[in-house]
Design a protein around this motif. Structure first.
Motif, PDB file in Angstrom:
ATOM      1  N   GLY A   7      36.227  70.164  67.493  1.00  0.00           N
ATOM      2  CA  GLY A   7      35.865  71.279  67.428  1.00  0.00           C
ATOM      3  C   GLY A   7      34.392  71.733  67.795  1.00  0.00           C
ATOM      4  O   GLY A   7      34.623  72.410  68.350  1.00  0.00           O
ATOM      5  N   GLU A   8      33.489  71.107  66.953  1.00  0.00           N
ATOM      6  CA  GLU A   8      32.240  71.552  67.143  1.00  0.00           C
ATOM      7  C   GLU A   8      31.820  71.482  68.467  1.00  0.00           C
ATOM      8  O   GLU A   8      30.721  71.464  68.954  1.00  0.00           O
ATOM      9  N   GLY A  54      39.314  66.998  63.833  1.00  0.00           N
ATOM     10  CA  GLY A  54      39.530  67.695  64.332  1.00  0.00           C
ATOM     11  C   GLY A  54      38.178  68.772  63.815  1.00  0.00           C
ATOM     12  O   GLY A  54      38.097  69.005  65.079  1.00  0.00           O
ATOM     13  N   GLU A  55      37.621  68.843  62.899  1.00  0.00           N
ATOM     14  CA  GLU A  55      36.260  69.513  62.986  1.00  0.00           C
ATOM     15  C   GLU A  55      35.363  69.069  63.798  1.00  0.00           C
ATOM     16  O   GLU A  55      34.703  69.456  64.725  1.00  0.00           O
ATOM     17  N   VAL A  56      35.282  67.443  63.329  1.00  0.00           N
ATOM     18  CA  VAL A  56      34.132  67.197  64.577  1.00  0.00           C
ATOM     19  C   VAL A  56      34.417  67.586  66.498  1.00  0.00           C
ATOM     20  O   VAL A  56      33.992  68.137  67.366  1.00  0.00           O
ATOM     21  N   THR A  92      34.121  65.607  57.278  1.00  0.00           N
ATOM     22  CA  THR A  92      34.662  65.947  58.066  1.00  0.00           C
ATOM     23  C   THR A  92      35.544  65.016  58.467  1.00  0.00           C
ATOM     24  O   THR A  92      35.744  64.080  58.675  1.00  0.00           O
ATOM     25  N   SER A  93      36.986  66.274  59.354  1.00  0.00           N
ATOM     26  CA  SER A  93      38.486  65.752  60.017  1.00  0.00           C
ATOM     27  C   SER A  93      37.712  65.854  61.266  1.00  0.00           C
ATOM     28  O   SER A  93      36.777  66.058  61.960  1.00  0.00           O
ATOM     29  N   GLU A 115      21.189  65.609  61.671  1.00  0.00           N
ATOM     30  CA  GLU A 115      22.457  66.432  60.371  1.00  0.00           C
ATOM     31  C   GLU A 115      22.432  66.398  59.740  1.00  0.00           C
ATOM     32  O   GLU A 115      23.539  67.586  58.592  1.00  0.00           O
ATOM     33  N   ARG A 125      29.458  61.480  56.970  1.00  0.00           N
ATOM     34  CA  ARG A 125      29.303  62.483  57.330  1.00  0.00           C
ATOM     35  C   ARG A 125      31.112  62.358  58.050  1.00  0.00           C
ATOM     36  O   ARG A 125      31.820  63.344  57.333  1.00  0.00           O
TER      37      ARG A 125
END
Length: 67
Positions: free
Chosen positions: A56-57, A52-54, A49-50, A38, A45
């Motif tokens: 979404g990824e 939601g981002e995690v 990142t939020s 990563e 980390r």
């Protein structure tokens, strides 16, 4: 035979120390692999990142893998 001896042997301080060293080595290796993949420390980390981002990824990776 070795399995039975392992189960029936009395625990010793030396066995506990060896187990602790194994756990420590595995933890360090796991963290170093995670940093290598990563590119950021695990506790950093979360700051970058939020949730939601995690999420979404992860969904994007699953969709790409299923195609």
């Amino acid at each position: 035979m070795c399995l039975i001896r392992t189960i029936t042997s009395k625990p010793s301080l030396e066995d506990a120390v060896i187990l602790g060293l194994i756990v420590l080595i595995r933890t360090v290796l796991s963290m170093s692999i995670q940093i290598e993949i990563e590119g950021v420390l695990p506790w950093r980390r979360a700051l970058l990142t939020s949730g939601g981002e995690v999420l979404g990824e992860a969904i994007a990776r699953d969709r790409a893998a299923s195609r």
